[in-house]
Structures are given as structure tokens and as C-alpha cells.
Design an enzyme around this catalytic site. Structure first.
Site, PDB file in Angstrom:
ATOM      1  N   GLY A 171      -8.501   7.167   1.290  1.00  0.00           N
ATOM      2  CA  GLY A 171      -8.104   5.762   1.445  1.00  0.00           C
ATOM      3  C   GLY A 171      -7.853   5.469   2.904  1.00  0.00           C
ATOM      4  O   GLY A 171      -7.279   6.291   3.624  1.00  0.00           O
ATOM      5  N   ASN A 204      -4.222  -0.282   4.028  1.00  0.00           N
ATOM      6  CA  ASN A 204      -2.904  -0.427   4.659  1.00  0.00           C
ATOM      7  C   ASN A 204      -2.125   0.881   4.622  1.00  0.00           C
ATOM      8  O   ASN A 204      -1.531   1.287   5.626  1.00  0.00           O
ATOM      9  CB  ASN A 204      -2.121  -1.558   3.979  1.00  0.00           C
ATOM     10  CG  ASN A 204      -0.701  -1.604   4.492  1.00  0.00           C
ATOM     11  OD1 ASN A 204       0.211  -1.052   3.877  1.00  0.00           O
ATOM     12  ND2 ASN A 204      -0.502  -2.199   5.636  1.00  0.00           N
ATOM     13  N   LYS A 249       5.381  -5.374 -12.105  1.00  0.00           N
ATOM     14  CA  LYS A 249       4.084  -5.327 -11.420  1.00  0.00           C
ATOM     15  C   LYS A 249       3.248  -6.496 -11.894  1.00  0.00           C
ATOM     16  O   LYS A 249       3.416  -6.984 -13.007  1.00  0.00           O
ATOM     17  CB  LYS A 249       3.353  -4.031 -11.764  1.00  0.00           C
ATOM     18  CG  LYS A 249       2.281  -3.660 -10.763  1.00  0.00           C
ATOM     19  CD  LYS A 249       2.891  -2.936  -9.598  1.00  0.00           C
ATOM     20  CE  LYS A 249       1.893  -2.427  -8.612  1.00  0.00           C
ATOM     21  NZ  LYS A 249       2.531  -1.449  -7.703  1.00  0.00           N
TER      22      LYS A 249
HETATM   23  N1  GLU Z   1       3.011  -2.298  -4.145  1.00  0.00           N
HETATM   24  C1  GLU Z   1       3.940  -1.435  -3.510  1.00  0.00           C
HETATM   25  C2  GLU Z   1       4.299  -0.277  -4.433  1.00  0.00           C
HETATM   26  O1  GLU Z   1       3.553   0.088  -5.312  1.00  0.00           O
HETATM   27  C3  GLU Z   1       5.152  -2.157  -2.948  1.00  0.00           C
HETATM   28  C4  GLU Z   1       5.970  -2.931  -3.918  1.00  0.00           C
HETATM   29  C5  GLU Z   1       7.017  -3.834  -3.297  1.00  0.00           C
HETATM   30  O2  GLU Z   1       7.161  -3.833  -2.080  1.00  0.00           O
HETATM   31  O3  GLU Z   1       7.681  -4.528  -4.054  1.00  0.00           O
HETATM   32  O4  GLU Z   1       5.308   0.366  -4.254  1.00  0.00           O
END
Ligand code: GLU
Length: 397
Positions: free
Chosen positions: A206, A209, A95
Site C-alpha cells: 500500500g 495515506n 463505520k
Molecule cells: N479509518 C480510520 C481507522 O480505520 C480512522 C477512523 C477515525 O479517525 O475515526 O481507524
């Protein structure tokens, strides 16, 4: 970590394995200098945490938020490792983030900041090393700046180092709605087992998206979305919201407040509304020991990462309110990210139908495997998901 300890106890995982999975492989902090529009220089703090790559390259989004800091990114990276394992995709967990309120920046400043994040971290990124994506406040356009910057620095032309790109920049059909849609597939697969009626009343926290797309998908399939919220306000109409009108109102006024077809309520009140399904789709730690006993939903579908705290998990379990955990419920996003990566590497373009036809059986399989795991181990779904993920990762390690 408390969730992990609990799962480790249920299944008696080896202490060495648990000690290893508790720590990220590495966490990196960078300073990103950005020339602001007024000519001054501002230094932003950026992060990338690479948690575990036993199952494949580190994978996970980049979050832009004023409250983002290294510990939040570490927790989110850990969940990504488990999420990819649960989804059954060949990806590890990572992340990223930047401490910034993107609304305070001009478009040019945002682009320079995004390119700056890539230039500081380009050494560790790559299609087979670490593949970022969007998260809270990061968009396909930001991914297109990032992939462009990475291509300039590394010469990599596959485009596979970032997912969630715009279609014309190598993005995948279906990526935008994938998290909401995957969540809906999981809900559908488990609906009867959760004891929910055929047509549900749904409350969504929320309207970005994830929450916005989920609202449309649930409505399209005959469920009634009675309340939604954004960071500033929440609205309720017990007869169901007209989402097109809600969107038009948000576009023209900048928020949900005072939407003529609904009543204004607070974000706290929204979580406590009586409904069949509560869908937190914003941030972590919104259902805690302070409000868990006031939740009146029959079940919870976690489209946000980490919306229910450890203490609240216990309270809700005792109250018989099942929770479909984040690492299952929102794994449709990263699954379609993985499809995007695969298309980029093979230079293929799949139709929306192809993407959705691949996503549906994967979500069904993950949902039912977790349900079975939870039942076998006489525990709740989150623990079922943890156990399934940990078994897969341990086997590979
Ligand atoms: N940010 C999204 C999640 O928390 C997607 C992560 C991604 O597509 O790599 O799952």
C-alpha cells in the site's frame, strides 16, 4: 467473530456480554440519488454501522470502494469499538461506506454523492452521537464537503461531527500522518520484544495515506524500505527505495510500475519477501491460509484493518512470527481524530508538537499494556489487545 470467540474463551468473559458485543447497535443502509454530469440519475448504496457506544460517541471512517458492502462495514465497525478501547480514547465504534469506485466519478459527482450520504444519515450523526472520518479512498476534502452539508442541515457549528478535515476547516495538525506515525511509535515501543534489530528492512503493501506516510517515517528513522506496492503493481530494490523519486514517478505515470530505480514484482511476491518487518497497509484478508506459510518476514505490523485472516493468524503464531494487531498498530489515526474532535469542541488549535507529544505516550502505553496482557494470559498480541479492549468495554457497560 472467530477472533472474538477465541478471546472470550481465554478470559472467560460472560456469554451475555459477548452476545451483546457481537451485534452492532444498528446498521443502516441508505439509497443515495446523485445527478450525474450527463444529466442522468444514478442511485448509490451507502451504509453506516453503529457498533457500540459504551465508551463514547460512535467513531469510525467512511470507505468508498466498489467492493464495499454491509458485512465489510460491520466487521470494520466492530474493530473500531475495540480499537478506541485499546487506544484509551472516549469513543465507541462505527463505520460507514458507499459502494462506489470513486475514480469513475467527476469531482462534482463525488461531492454530490458525499453530501448525499450526509443528508440521508444526518439524523444519527453529531458530535456526541456519531463522528465519522476518512477511510480508504476518502480524503480531507470529502470531509470538508460532509461537515459543510451537516452544518447546513443541523445548524451545528462546532465542526466536531467529522474528523480528518483540512486544517483550514478545523482539522488537526498531524492527522494526515497520524496512522503511519502511531504505527511507528508502536513498532518502536515493541521492537526489542519482537526480537527485531535496531535498523530493519521494511516491506510495505500500500502506498496511500497510511502506507506512503509509514514509508517516509520508517526511512526518516534509519530503517530501509525495500518494497512498496499500490493496487496495480509492486516494486523492489534490496538496497532501499528512494521515496521522493518513487512519488515523482507515481505522479507522472499514475502508478509504481516500471520505476527506474527498482524491479517490478507482483503484489503476492511482495508479501513473501524476506525482510525484518512486513507492513500490510491496504486491505483486509491479504495474508490467508494460502500464503501464511510463505511469509518470510520476522514480524508483521498491521496498518490495514484485518489484513491477516483467522486461519493465517494461527499458522503465523505456530511459525513464531509475531503480529502487531491492527486495533493497536493503526490506532494512531483515530487517536488524533479524537484530538481533533476535542479541539473543535473547545475551540482550540493545538500545535503539531502538542499533538505528537500527546500521541506518543498513548501509543507507548497501549503497546506495553497489550504486551503485558498477552504475556499474563499466555497468548499472542491480538488476543492481548482483544482482552484489554473487552475488559474496558465490559466495565463501562
Ligand atoms: N479509518 C480510520 C481507522 O480505520 C480512522 C477512523 C477515525 O479517525 O475515526 O481507524
Amino acid at each position: 467473530m472467530a477472533q472474538l470467540d477465541k478471546a472470550a474463551k481465554i478470559k472467560n468473559f460472560s456469554g451475555d456480554f459477548i452476545a451483546q458485543i457481537k451485534k452492532p447497535d444498528r446498521d443502516i443502509r441508505v439509497s443515495i440519488p446523485v445527478k450525474m454530469d450527463d444529466g442522468s440519475l444514478k442511485i448509490f448504496e451507502g451504509y453506516r454501522v453503529e457498533h457500540n457506544n459504551a465508551l463514547g460517541p460512535y467513531k469510525g471512517g467512511i470507505r468508498y470502494h466498489a467492493d464495499t458492502e454491509i458485512n465489510e462495514v460491520k466487521a470494520l465497525a466492530f474493530w473500531m469499538t475495540l480499537k478506541c478501547a485499546v487506544a484509551g480514547i472516549p469513543m465507541g465504534g462505527g463505520k460507514g461506506g458507499i459502494t462506489v469506485d470513486p475514480k469513475q466519478l467527476s469531482k462534482g459527482e463525488l461531492e454530490r454523492l458525499s453530501r448525499g450520504w450526509v443528508s440521508k444519515l444526518s439524523d444519527i450523526l453529531g458530535p456526541h452521537k456519531d463522528v465519522p472520518a476518512p477511510d480508504v479512498n476518502t480524503t480531507p476534502e470529502i470531509m470538508s464537503w460532509m461537515v459543510d452539508e451537516f452544518e447546513k442541515i443541523s445548524g451545528d457549528k462546532t465542526g466536531a461531527t467529522f474528523t480528518g478535515k483540512p486544517l483550514e476547516k478545523g482539522g488537526s495538525q498531524g492527522r494526515g500522518e497520524a496512522t503511519g506515525l502511531g504505527g511507528f511509535y508502536v513498532f518502536n515501543s515493541l521492537r526489542k520484544q519482537l526480537g527485531l534489530p535496531e535498523k530493519c528492512t521494511v516491506v510495505i503493501q500500500g502506498f496511500g495515506n497510511v502506507g506512503g506516510n509509514a514509508a517516509h517515517i520508517f526511512t526518516k528513522h534509519g530503517h530501509k524500505v525495500i518494497a512498496v506496492s499500490d493496487s496495480r503493481s509492486a516494486i523492489l530494490n534490496k538496497d532501499g527505495l528512494d521515496l521522493k523519486k518513487v512519488e515523482a514517478h507515481k505522479k507522472s505515470t499514475g502508478g509504481l510500475k516500471d520505476f527506474p530505480g527498482a524491479q517490478n514484482i507482483t503484489n503476492e511476491k511482495l508479501l513473501e519477501l524476506p525482510c525484518d518487518l512486513l507492513v500490510p497497509a491496504a486491505f483486509e484478508n491479504v495474508i490467508t491460509d494460502r500464503n501464511a506459510d510463505k511469509i518470510k518476514a520476522k514480524a508483521i505490523l498491521e496498518l490495514a484493518n484485518g489484513p491477516v485472516t483467522e486461519e493465517a493468524d494461527d499458522i503465523l503464531f505456530k511459525r513464531g512470527i509475531p503480529i502487531v494487531p491492527d486495533i493497536l498498530a493503526n490506532s494512531g489515526g483515530v487517536t488524533v481524530s479524537c484530538f481533533e474532535w476535542e479541539q473543535n469542541l473547545k475551540n482550540e488549535h493545538w500545535t503539531e508538537e502538542e499533538v505528537l507529544n500527546k500521541l506518543l505516550p498513548m501509543m507507548n502505553d497501549a503497546a506495553q499494556s497489550i504486551f503485558k496482557k498477552a504475556r499474563e494470559n499466555k497468548t499472542y498480541l491480538r488476543m492481548g489487545a482483544f482482552i484489554l479492549a473487552l475488559e474496558r468495554i465490559q466495565a463501562k457497560m
